[in-house]
Design a protein around this motif. Sequence first.
Motif, PDB file in Angstrom:
ATOM      1  N   ALA A  58       8.141  46.076  43.962  1.00  0.00           N
ATOM      2  CA  ALA A  58       7.684  46.176  42.574  1.00  0.00           C
ATOM      3  C   ALA A  58       8.901  46.091  41.667  1.00  0.00           C
ATOM      4  O   ALA A  58       9.739  47.003  41.686  1.00  0.00           O
ATOM      5  N   ASN A  86       3.306  51.558  38.461  1.00  0.00           N
ATOM      6  CA  ASN A  86       2.545  50.808  39.470  1.00  0.00           C
ATOM      7  C   ASN A  86       1.067  51.191  39.508  1.00  0.00           C
ATOM      8  O   ASN A  86       0.372  50.871  40.475  1.00  0.00           O
ATOM      9  N   TYR A  89      -1.894  48.751  40.427  1.00  0.00           N
ATOM     10  CA  TYR A  89      -2.238  48.352  41.787  1.00  0.00           C
ATOM     11  C   TYR A  89      -3.478  49.078  42.306  1.00  0.00           C
ATOM     12  O   TYR A  89      -4.144  48.592  43.225  1.00  0.00           O
TER      13      TYR A  89
END
Length: 245
Positions: A58, A86, A89
């Motif tokens: 990432a 993140n 996701y």
Amino acid sequence: MVNEHCQGTSGNEVLMGLRDGIPIALGYLAVAFSIGIIASKAGLTAPLGFLSSFFTRASAGEYGTYTLVAVNAAYVEVVAMCLVVNLRYMLMSAALSQRIKPGTSLFHRILMACCITDEVFGISMVHREYCPPSYTYAAALISTLFWASGCAIGIIAGSLLPQPMVTALSMSLYGMFLAIIIPPARHDRNVLYALIASFVLSGLCAIAPVVGQWSSGMRTVVLTIVISAVAAWLKPIKTENDGEA
């Protein structure tokens, strides 16, 4: 029902995954090199950077992590940074779950979710009617190897090149971020307003009496949550069903 052509064999799906993952891998190699330059400033060795990138994959998350590591931030700040940056996701995993063949084991579903990056998610979503685990695994494997290798190469370069060149190369990552945010900001004023608010508030919080005492990582996490929540509340994205209602 899925026809025989769409089902394919496991071997064919692996080859297709490797084929579709190669262009992604080449792009990852260049971007991860810049990540490696940042990681070298944080004191990571090439093997450690390889392992870190292999299991993280990432760009924004790794940039935030290595930046916090460089300033000896607390573990909770690093974890919070990774979770916030993140968080998308989780949504991608939920969307991909609708493209997995019924009856696929929970183990494969969890492992496929762990393989998701923006690009691997994209090719998995458009892969025929159902996306087999072998396809996602193959695409993720080849792209992840190049991503981790790019980071390791960047760390090695960061330790060998002169400092002025290392500083110049580290700026390339900021150029990548600008290339990501400028196009949508030109077409959507709401995105532009959110970007301006993030720049202004970030500067103000850095000099504010109380918030200014926080670490840069904690300010980034809080501002990301607050600005995104306010933007979603004031300017929600309407779907076609919402418009009909």
